[in-house]
Enzyme design. Sequence first.
Site, PDB file in Angstrom:
ATOM      1  N   GLY A 625     -65.005 -45.701  16.802  1.00 27.41           N
ATOM      2  CA  GLY A 625     -63.553 -45.800  16.821  1.00 27.41           C
ATOM      3  C   GLY A 625     -62.996 -45.860  15.411  1.00 27.41           C
ATOM      4  O   GLY A 625     -63.723 -46.079  14.442  1.00 27.41           O
ATOM      5  N   PHE A 629     -57.446 -49.829   9.114  1.00 29.75           N
ATOM      6  CA  PHE A 629     -58.120 -50.251   7.891  1.00 29.75           C
ATOM      7  C   PHE A 629     -59.551 -49.753   7.764  1.00 29.75           C
ATOM      8  O   PHE A 629     -60.224 -50.051   6.790  1.00 29.75           O
ATOM      9  CB  PHE A 629     -58.118 -51.784   7.801  1.00 29.75           C
ATOM     10  CG  PHE A 629     -56.735 -52.363   7.749  1.00 29.75           C
ATOM     11  CD1 PHE A 629     -55.854 -52.000   6.754  1.00 29.75           C
ATOM     12  CD2 PHE A 629     -56.319 -53.273   8.705  1.00 29.75           C
ATOM     13  CE1 PHE A 629     -54.577 -52.533   6.703  1.00 29.75           C
ATOM     14  CE2 PHE A 629     -55.045 -53.812   8.667  1.00 29.75           C
ATOM     15  CZ  PHE A 629     -54.165 -53.433   7.665  1.00 29.75           C
ATOM     16  N   LYS A 647     -68.433 -51.956  10.954  1.00 20.68           N
ATOM     17  CA  LYS A 647     -67.056 -51.623  10.580  1.00 20.68           C
ATOM     18  C   LYS A 647     -66.985 -51.453   9.064  1.00 20.68           C
ATOM     19  O   LYS A 647     -67.213 -52.396   8.311  1.00 20.68           O
ATOM     20  CB  LYS A 647     -66.098 -52.710  11.042  1.00 20.68           C
ATOM     21  CG  LYS A 647     -64.634 -52.411  10.726  1.00 20.68           C
ATOM     22  CD  LYS A 647     -63.717 -53.496  11.285  1.00 20.68           C
ATOM     23  CE  LYS A 647     -62.256 -53.176  11.023  1.00 20.68           C
ATOM     24  NZ  LYS A 647     -61.362 -54.218  11.583  1.00 20.68           N
ATOM     25  N   ASP A 758     -52.950 -58.751  17.410  1.00 21.11           N
ATOM     26  CA  ASP A 758     -52.959 -57.324  17.791  1.00 21.11           C
ATOM     27  C   ASP A 758     -53.790 -57.137  19.057  1.00 21.11           C
ATOM     28  O   ASP A 758     -54.682 -56.283  19.110  1.00 21.11           O
ATOM     29  CB  ASP A 758     -53.519 -56.484  16.646  1.00 21.11           C
ATOM     30  CG  ASP A 758     -53.187 -55.007  16.804  1.00 21.11           C
ATOM     31  OD1 ASP A 758     -52.260 -54.684  17.572  1.00 21.11           O
ATOM     32  OD2 ASP A 758     -53.852 -54.173  16.170  1.00 21.11           O
TER      33      ASP A 758
END
Length: 812
Positions: A625, A629, A647, A758
């Site tokens: 994904g 950022f 990430k 979020d």
Amino acid sequence: MGRRKWQARASTRRRQNDDAKNRSSQVVELGEQTSSNSNQTDLLSLLALKEALNVDPNGALISWNRTTNFCTKINLGNNIFNSRIPQEIGLLRRLEYIEFSNNLFTGRIVPANISLWRNLAWVRTKFWRNLTSLRTLYLRSRGFEGEIPQSLSQLEGLSYINLGDNNLIGTIPLGMFNISTIEQFKVDFNDIHGTIPSTIGLTLPNLKLLVLGKNQFSGRVPISLSNVSSLELLVLSVNNFNGIMPRFGGLSKLDSLYAAETLIEDDISFISSLTNCTSLRVLDLGDNPLITGSIPETIANMSTLFDRLRIYGTQIVGRIPAGIGNLIRLTRLQLSYNNIEGPIPLSIGRLFNLRVLNLEDNRITSDAPSAFGNLTFLYSLSLQINNFSGIIPTSLVNCTTMRELDLSRNNFIGPIPREILIPTSYVFWNLSYNELTGSIPVEVGSLTKVEVLDFSNNRLSGLVPNSLGMCNSLEWLHLEGNLFEGQIPQGLGSLRGLTNLDLSRNNLSRTIPIFLSELHLQKLNLSFNILQGKVPITGVFKNKTAISLEGNKNLCGVIFELNFPPCSSSSISSKNNLSTPIKVVIPIVGVAAILCLIIILYKRRTINTNLLHATNGFSEYNILGRGRFGSVYKGIIDNGHTFLAVKILNLFVKGATKSFMAECNALSGIRHKNVVKMLSVCESVDFQGNDFKALIYEFKANGSLDKWLCYNREQEKGQSETQLRYLDIKQRLNIAIDIARAVEYLHCGTNSTIVHGDLKPSNILLDQDMTACVGDFGLAKIISSILSPQESSGTIGIRGTIGYVPPVCILT
């Protein structure tokens, strides 16, 4: 006085008689080798013709001598004769073949010195008729002008006539359309007007080639042409024809039909009539704005020899028919500047012989199909000005002969795939005006033949790679409108052929390198960066109209026209006042610091290497994904026994570092089965010396919740049942409960309140057993319990994704 005048005239007559006797003796001398006065006439005419063509730089006429009695063929093609047509040609009654093509002949298609003949009208109407044996007339010479002589109509045995590429005007004499022996008729690239007789198909029954392109012909294309069964080539392009196109279905020998830039008013469905033209290879209908309709499915039944299809600049709509894949010999497909919609059919991958594919300026909406990778002979791919989306297909790596790639002005996302940089034959590369992210791969340096490189107006970031300096043939480099940082790389100084450089609207810093003044630049745009220091004064910087430096507030210089303030003198360094002991200590401390830094960098580089291997070089295939950022990759370690989610933060995006710290702070002290578990953190430098930050999490096998709630039925076609994503009511309820438990824990289960900020389906991850876990704490805020409600809410502000921001955060 009268006697002297009489004596002068008598003397002149005597000289003329002597010349006549000499010519007669020559005729007798040459005539001894022949038995026919006509042969003697031909010989003398040829010698006179040779003398008239007084410029013969290539020696084409060396073999013409007195031993030659007569000829049936004159071929002066591909020379640089620049005279007019000599009058002596009209005496060569046995002549069958004349070719003056590709020369510099000028004047009318009538002989020179026309005053020697009876009158101009005679020359126009009767001169060519003397050549009763003429079969072939090639006068394609770029210099002939005036009208086509009427006398050509009297050459009843003429088979091949080519008057193309000249400056002819007027109309074609009607009598020429009655020479039934004509097989090739070419008058293209002139300024001829008028109409084509409707009976042409009856009066020219042997016609094979009819080439009328680039003139001013008008009226309708004669329907009788559809009856000329021998017709092989028909060129109507760039004229003022109107009306509908005749149906040529009965022309079994028709090889090519060119009708671009006419005024044809028809529905594109008329091409269905061409399915019976079993020899058809080329169909060109470009720049006909009055053609409407959609491409019929019957295109699948076109000739198996079909090689080129060009339907551009029309009003056609609809989709590209799937049957296009049946035209397996197609080498050029141009459907640009139309109103074509929908996705590209996957059957296009069967066009294995395709060299050129141009779909520019349509309304195509889909991902670029991976089937492009089957087109291994593709030379040029033009998809610009459409609505393509998704990532650039890495299958383009198979197109090893690609020279031109234009994907500009679409909606492509993701990074520039390293794989497609492997074909090194590129000459033109344009990816501008998309939504591409990430950095330019260092492999760009392998494009040693590229001349134009345009990555402008995307969201690319990082440093401008130094490897661009290896693109030795680069002439045009545009990187404007991105997020590039750092200095202008020194490698660009190697691009000695660079003429146009645009790095504007980025975040480039430091000084303008002096090597830019040493290149032969014609245009340089460095505006709206954060450059500083002195502006060079030589090279391109001397030309105010060739450079743009506005928006760099910290530049200075002495060139008055640029309106920069003068540079202040540098302050004198105090290093000369250092005492000797300090001068000795500083180098020692510096060396020690460098050694420590080397050790730290080595350890960090080792960590980077492990992550690199785990994610297969941060391969596009490992992407799980993308977020604002950074991107999340699937990692595999322990010989395939352990899976991770890695990430990678894009530190060139404003706020990425703050997001990294927020996520570390939020997850470092919490443990809950419904909150994603952070396994490790990596802070390092990458292989280019840039800062590198990464977060390593537990891998969740079933991905994010949004992929289960908003699945695409079109993507499900061809998948097995186990791959189809669907949530029943029980699973949806359990997921909702899991999320509620996570939020309850974050708000009330620790010493501090953690506000996620979020919370949305793409940040909810599902484990192997469909247990939901809340992830992505990049916008999280930790609120100390000792703060007052007013202070707590004030520190949060409005954060998160539009549509998912908690109402309370907006109202307060």
